[in-house]
Design an enzyme around this catalytic site. Structure first.
Site, PDB file in Angstrom:
ATOM      1  N   PHE A 174       0.866  -1.176   0.000  1.00 30.97           N
ATOM      2  CA  PHE A 174       0.000   0.000   0.000  1.00 30.97           C
ATOM      3  C   PHE A 174       0.905   1.228   0.000  1.00 30.97           C
ATOM      4  O   PHE A 174       1.723   1.399   0.904  1.00 30.97           O
ATOM      5  CB  PHE A 174      -0.928   0.045   1.214  1.00 30.97           C
ATOM      6  N   ASP A 183       9.395   2.596   1.164  1.00 29.19           N
ATOM      7  CA  ASP A 183       8.262   3.363   1.691  1.00 29.19           C
ATOM      8  C   ASP A 183       8.228   3.156   3.201  1.00 29.19           C
ATOM      9  O   ASP A 183       7.785   2.128   3.695  1.00 29.19           O
ATOM     10  CB  ASP A 183       6.976   2.878   1.039  1.00 29.19           C
ATOM     11  N   LYS A 216       3.173  10.322   8.176  1.00 30.58           N
ATOM     12  CA  LYS A 216       2.548   9.840   9.410  1.00 30.58           C
ATOM     13  C   LYS A 216       3.218  10.384  10.668  1.00 30.58           C
ATOM     14  O   LYS A 216       3.010  11.533  11.027  1.00 30.58           O
ATOM     15  CB  LYS A 216       2.480   8.316   9.392  1.00 30.58           C
TER      16      LYS A 216
END
Length: 415
Positions: A144, A229, A262
């Site tokens: 994702f 990522d 985040k």
């Protein structure tokens, strides 16, 4: 309608739900609660009900809610300089970039590009890979990487991609954990391999031993880039500043690009794309990428406060220690067949499945968790969570599982 704590928000359940449905695009789905206040690892809804937030806004609120360091940094910066566009620089922008490079032990010639989210950080990385002169990208099933068109092309879940096809071309997905398939897919046309050190959306899955080493060797053999990522795994989440620095996860591999978001902003919207070395840094030249809010003083000032607090309060060691104890406690439960993750990013496989129903029972009992698949729960609590708050969920989980019947509705992932 009533006002809670001066927020100006309607708080009767029927009132806020009807207003939400009338005003908010339904793409986000139906919200479970109206949250009005938070402190540390706790949040409260409009009825006054209290919850232990074991998801932290999906690994975002590294310091929990209303942390004094964040409040102070945001207030101080807002009183001096809020926004300046990317025509100018600000002290917190430069300081945060330098701090990230230092924490990543990035070589001379490395750089940081700031954006507003993880998806945007991955968009910047995707554009960097295109500047190699190649367009093929190898990604991994179960990945994702975001929902913008470029990041969506890298994301494996067909339910996310199919409504928007044709998407960005050139992406090939290889089976999770299949080192031979990965090596075979990387050829002279490959611009990059893009992967998460730990897959979050698929249930907090770690790659088999040797996988990241294979990715590095394969990309090196053809002059392609390795992009990690770390949107979910970065900023202390796994017990290291970045997951690739953990020898058991990163295997000593140095990437060409990492992406962050985040936890970096502790609740403020910020993403970052980090390039390692002159060769990669030079791929994007002035005018080829940009964002009005890139390096916004408010977001970067808070990012600095987050990194400083994590360091000053030794939260890396805390995440590693408490996360290890939590995984041990969960693994001892007969209702759990597998526990995965690192630090305070944890997935657990439920023996009888039914993750969505268990998460619903948990919410009713005052625990916020994520049914990331039909059979797995994900937790990613604030790094400042107390022992009792986190380990208390392991104690409560058997009763929560027992309170629901198997076979409830399918669960959905979060981000």
């Amino acid at each position: 309608m009533t006002d809670t704590e001066g927020t100006g928000m309607m708080t009767g359940t029927s009132e806020w739900r009807s207003h939400h449905e009338a005003a908010i695009l339904p793409a986000l789905g139906r919200p479970q609660r109206l949250l009005v206040r938070g402190e540390g690892a706790l949040v409260w809804d409009e009825t006054g009900a209290q919850y232990v937030d074991l998801l932290a806004g999906i690994a975002v609120n590294a310091l929990g809610h209303a942390h004094p360091a964040i409040v102070e940094a945001l207030t101080a910066q807002a009183s001096t300089l809020g926004h300046i566009s990317n025509f100018f620089a600000s002290p917190p922008q430069i300081a945060l970039a330098e701090r990230i490079l230092a924490l990543a032990s990035a070589p001379v010639g490395s750089s940081v590009y700031f954006s507003n989210s993880g998806a945007e950080a991955n968009e910047a990385a995707l554009k960097i890979t295109r500047r190699t002169g190649r367009s093929k990208i190898v990604a991994v099933d179960g990945s994702f990487h975001g929902r913008t068109m470029g990041a969506l092309a890298l994301t494996a879940k067909t339910a996310y991609r199919e409504p928007f096809e044709p998407g960005v071309p050139g992406v090939v997905h290889v089976p999770f954990g299949d080192e031979a398939a990965l090596r075979a897919a990387v050829d002279a046309d490959t611009a990059a391999v893009v992967l998460e050190p730990i897959q979050g959306e698929s249930g907090v899955r770690r790659h088999p031993a040797g996988y990241l080493t294979a990715a590095r060797e394969a990309t090196d053999s053809v002059g392609a880039l390795l992009v990690l990522d770390e949107v979910q795994t970065g900023i202390g989440r796994t017990g290291s500043w970045f997951a690739f620095q953990d020898p058991h996860i990163g295997e000593g591999v140095t990437p060409d690009v990492i992406t962050l978001a985040k936890g970096l902003g502790g609740g403020m919207p910020i993403g970052a794309t980090l390039t390692f070395g002159d060769r990669v840094t030079g791929l994007l030249t002035p005018g080829q990428h940009g964002s009005t809010f890139s390096g916004n003083p408010l977001a970067t000032a808070v990012g600095l406060a987050v990194l400083t607090t994590i360091q000053d309060e030794d939260l890396l060691a805390r995440a590693a220690d408490l996360g290890g104890r939590m995984r041990t406690a969960l693994a001892a439960l007969p209702q759990i067949t597998e526990v995965s993750g690192a630090g305070l990013l944890i997935g657990m496989e439920l023996r009888d499945g039914n993750a969505k129903a268990v998460a619903g029972a948990a919410l009713d009992a005052g625990w916020i968790v994520n049914p990331v698949t039909e059979t797995r729960l994900r937790i990613a609590p604030p790094l400042i969570i107390t022992d009792d708050q986190l380990l208390g969920f392991a104690d409560a989980l058997p009763g929560l599982i027992a309170s629901v019947a198997p076979g409830a509705a399918d669960a959905e992932g979060g981000a």
